[in-house]
Every structure is written in structure tokens, then in C-alpha cells.
Enzyme design. Structure first.
Site, PDB file in Angstrom:
ATOM      1  N   ASP A  44       0.828  -1.195   0.000  1.00  0.00           N
ATOM      2  CA  ASP A  44       0.000   0.000   0.000  1.00  0.00           C
ATOM      3  C   ASP A  44       0.868   1.252   0.000  1.00  0.00           C
ATOM      4  OD1 ASP A  44      -2.358  -1.432   0.045  1.00  0.00           O
ATOM      5  OD2 ASP A  44      -2.469  -1.487   2.229  1.00  0.00           O
ATOM      6  N   ALA A  66       0.357   6.267  -8.836  1.00  0.00           N
ATOM      7  CA  ALA A  66      -0.451   5.644  -7.787  1.00  0.00           C
ATOM      8  C   ALA A  66      -1.045   6.707  -6.870  1.00  0.00           C
ATOM      9  CB  ALA A  66       0.416   4.672  -6.982  1.00  0.00           C
ATOM     10  N   ALA A  67      -2.325   6.534  -6.546  1.00  0.00           N
ATOM     11  CA  ALA A  67      -3.000   7.530  -5.716  1.00  0.00           C
ATOM     12  C   ALA A  67      -4.290   6.946  -5.163  1.00  0.00           C
ATOM     13  CB  ALA A  67      -3.321   8.780  -6.535  1.00  0.00           C
ATOM     14  N   ARG A  68      -4.804   7.594  -4.150  1.00  0.00           N
ATOM     15  CA  ARG A  68      -6.182   7.328  -3.725  1.00  0.00           C
ATOM     16  C   ARG A  68      -7.043   8.213  -4.594  1.00  0.00           C
ATOM     17  NH1 ARG A  68     -10.446   8.566   0.246  1.00  0.00           N
ATOM     18  NH2 ARG A  68     -11.296   6.564   0.940  1.00  0.00           N
ATOM     19  N   SER A 111      -4.105  16.384 -10.825  1.00  0.00           N
ATOM     20  CA  SER A 111      -5.479  16.400 -11.335  1.00  0.00           C
ATOM     21  C   SER A 111      -5.917  17.818 -11.626  1.00  0.00           C
ATOM     22  CB  SER A 111      -6.428  15.779 -10.304  1.00  0.00           C
ATOM     23  OG  SER A 111      -7.779  16.028 -10.638  1.00  0.00           O
ATOM     24  N   TYR A 137     -10.215  15.073  -2.644  1.00  0.00           N
ATOM     25  CA  TYR A 137      -9.221  14.576  -3.598  1.00  0.00           C
ATOM     26  C   TYR A 137      -8.398  15.728  -4.169  1.00  0.00           C
ATOM     27  CZ  TYR A 137      -7.424  12.488  -7.935  1.00  0.00           C
ATOM     28  OH  TYR A 137      -6.617  12.062  -8.962  1.00  0.00           O
ATOM     29  N   GLY A 186     -28.359   1.359 -26.316  1.00  0.00           N
ATOM     30  CA  GLY A 186     -29.439   2.150 -26.877  1.00  0.00           C
ATOM     31  C   GLY A 186     -30.369   2.746 -25.847  1.00  0.00           C
ATOM     32  N   ILE A 187     -29.867   2.935 -24.617  1.00  0.00           N
ATOM     33  CA  ILE A 187     -30.701   3.498 -23.552  1.00  0.00           C
ATOM     34  C   ILE A 187     -30.944   4.981 -23.819  1.00  0.00           C
ATOM     35  CG2 ILE A 187     -30.787   4.030 -21.085  1.00  0.00           C
ATOM     36  CD1 ILE A 187     -29.107   1.514 -20.612  1.00  0.00           C
TER      37      ILE A 187
END
Length: 315
Positions: A44, A66-68, A111, A137, A186-187
Site C-alpha cells: 500500500d 499511484a493515488a487514492r 489532477s 481529492y 441504446g438506452i
């Protein structure tokens, strides 16, 4: 050139590793879980992660992906601290160990949320704008950027910061993946009257830019700079859906519901944030990447969408 990549098994990481390898880079892929092939397991990501084994390979450059990531429904008691543990303390721990190991440059994938959640008409986000993150974030990414710049000043290790908007491509999940599924099935979608503008970045374009920044000889002017990246094709949500339907060669069923109705219903359902991303505007200015590094997108939005449709593996 040897490049260590964190988050190598992820959507962006796997694409980047393939691109780097195809261009002759010696790639050191690191992953959190069980390693496959030449991957190196690091566990982790956090303030106590031991990077010595991966850094013993003596990479000249580290690309930190890698990030949360952004979590729609966060069950953590203190979500901000959970983001900080991974995105701030985890990144700083890696940066300090990398600098001590003699790494020349660290490329940090941040980001666009550092800039904010939405841009005003005629005022696209720019790399040198005053940051205005709104969610946990974005705040954690902004804090990591500030501390990484400080480490760069203290150690001499170069830091390059990249803030992409929504990334799409083969293997994309999340809201974009859901849009693709709805289009294929096709919704009918109540998004036929959305006249916003949003910047997106194709996976092929993002990894191309990261690869450029991961080569200090090709991009010396990237050192200690921040960049915004996109396809340089800003589209409304309605236009994006039409492009998706065209790429997948399916009939598009759009219902022109007023935006105000969509917002009201979404908030009643607790989906206000999702609606904001579908109907709000977020445009970025990539001129700094173009002018300083001579970079241009390598694929158009239509080309990336057609590649997705050709190799689609979504359920």
C-alpha cells in the site's frame, strides 16, 4: 533511460508502461498487489512504504501515478485524512527516498481538480492559475504539489506536475465507462440539450505527454513546471455522446430535457455531483505544453473513441 512507474497495473499505468517500453525505455513497473512478470510489489502507498527494493534498480526518473482516487461514496470517518495519507504523505515519502537514491526527475500525475471543479465561459483553466480545489481529492493533490516543489528545492531533484482532466480510452471505467455501456445498449439519455464545454484527454495523448516529460534530455524545459493537458478538442456532453455513438456505430437516443430539470432531479436523487460533471463546463488551456515543450496531441478524440470501439472489452 530507466523509468520507475508507480501504479503500473492501473488504467493509465499499463498504457504508460507499454508506451515507454515501445520507445526503448527500461521500465521498472511497481504495483500494490501481487506482482506479475517483472513487476515489483511495494504494498500500500503511504508514509511508511519502503521503496528501497524498487529504487535499487537505479532509475533516473520516477513517474508517480499511484493515488487514492476520487471516491463517489466515501465511507471513511475522515475522508480528507485518508486522501492525505496516500496522496500527500505517500507521495512525499516516495519523493524523499527517490531524491536520496539519486533520481534525476519525478513526474507527478496530479489532477485538474487542483484548479477547480468548473471553468467560466471564455476563461479556460491555465497551469499558472491560483489553485482552487473544492473536494478532498483535489485538496490532497494540491497539498502534494506544494510539498513536492519544496522537496525539489531542497534536494535538486526535478519535479514535473501534470494535471489532466477526465482521461478516457480502452479499459476506462467510472462514469465514462457507464456512458459507453448506455450508448451501446441504446438506452435513452436525457442529455440532448446540454450546451456545456468540457476538455478531455485521450489515454494515448496523456501517456505520450508523460513519456515526453519522463525523458529529461528531450524535455529539459519541463523541469519544475506544471502542465495542463487535453485533446485540444472541447465538446459538449451532447457532442461527446454523438461521437461515441458514431464510433460504436449505434443509434443514439437523446431526449432534450432542460438542464435545470436535470439538476433538480439529480439533487433529489443525491447525484448532484454526477450531474455537475455531465452538464457543467471545464475547459483547459494547453498552450504551455505546446509552447514550452512543442507538444501536440497524437490522436484526435474521434480516433481514440474508434480505437475503444474496435477493442472494446466492457461487459
Amino acid at each position: 533511460m530507466k523509468v520507475l512507474v508507480t501504479g503500473a497495473a492501473g488504467f493509465i499505468g499499463s498504457g504508460l508502461c507499454n508506451t515507454l517500453a515501445s520507445r526503448g525505455f527500461d521500465v521498472v513497473p511497481t504495483v500494490r498487489g501481487a506482482p506479475v512478470g517483472d513487476e515489483i510489489a511495494v504494498g500500500d502507498i503511504g508514509p511508511d512504504t519502503d521503496w528501497r527494493g524498487a529504487l535499487a534498480t537505479q532509475p533516473e526518473v520516477v513517474v508517480h501515478l499511484a493515488a487514492r482516487v476520487h471516491v463517489m461514496k466515501d465511507d471513511e470517518t475522515d475522508p480528507l485524512e485518508s486522501y492525505r495519507a496516500v496522496n500527500v504523505e505517500g507521495s512525499l515519502n516516495l519523493a524523499r527516498q527517490a531524491a536520496a537514491a539519486g533520481v534525476e526527475r519525478l513526474v507527478y500525475l496530479s489532477s485538474i481538480k487542483v484548479n477547480g471543479e468548473s471553468s467560466s465561459a471564455g476563461q479556460p483553466f491555465k497551469a499558472d492559475d491560483t489553485p482552487a480545489p473544492e473536494d478532498h481529492y483535489g485538496i490532497s493533490k494540491h497539498e502534494a504539489e506544494k510539498m513536492l516543489r519544496q522537496i525539489a528545492t531542497e534536494t535538486g531533484m526535478e519535479v514535473v506536475i501534470i494535471r489532466p482532466p477526465l482521461v478516457y480510452g480502452l479499459g476506462v471505467k467510472g462514469n465514462f465507462g457507464s456512458l459507453v455501456r448506455w450508448i451501446r445498449k441504446g438506452i435513452p439519455l436525457p442529455l440532448g440539450a446540454v450546451h456545456n464545454k468540457r476538455s478531455l484527454v485521450a489515454l494515448e495523448n496523456l501517456v505520450d505527454f508523460i513519456a515526453l516529460c519522463a525523458d529529461p534530455e528531450r524535455s529539459p524545459r519541463a523541469a519544475n513546471e506544471e502542465f495542463l493537458i487535453s485533446d485540444s478538442e472541447d465538446v459538449s456532453t451532447t457532442e461527446l455522446l454523438r461521437k461515441l455513438a458514431n464510433a460504436y456505430d449505434v443509434a443514439l437516443r437523446l431526449v432534450p430535457i432542460p438542464v435545470s430539470w436535470i439538476q433538480t432531479v439529480a439533487r433529489l436523487l443525491g447525484k448532484g455531483n454526477v450531474a455537475d460533471r455531465l452538464i457543467g463546463s471545464l475547459v483547459v488551456d494547453i498552450s504551455k505544453a505546446e509552447d514550452l515543450l512543442g507538444w501536440k496531441p497524437v490522436v484526435s478524440m474521434d480516433e481514440q473513441l474508434k480505437m475503444m470501439a474496435l477493442h472494446d472489452t466492457l461487459p
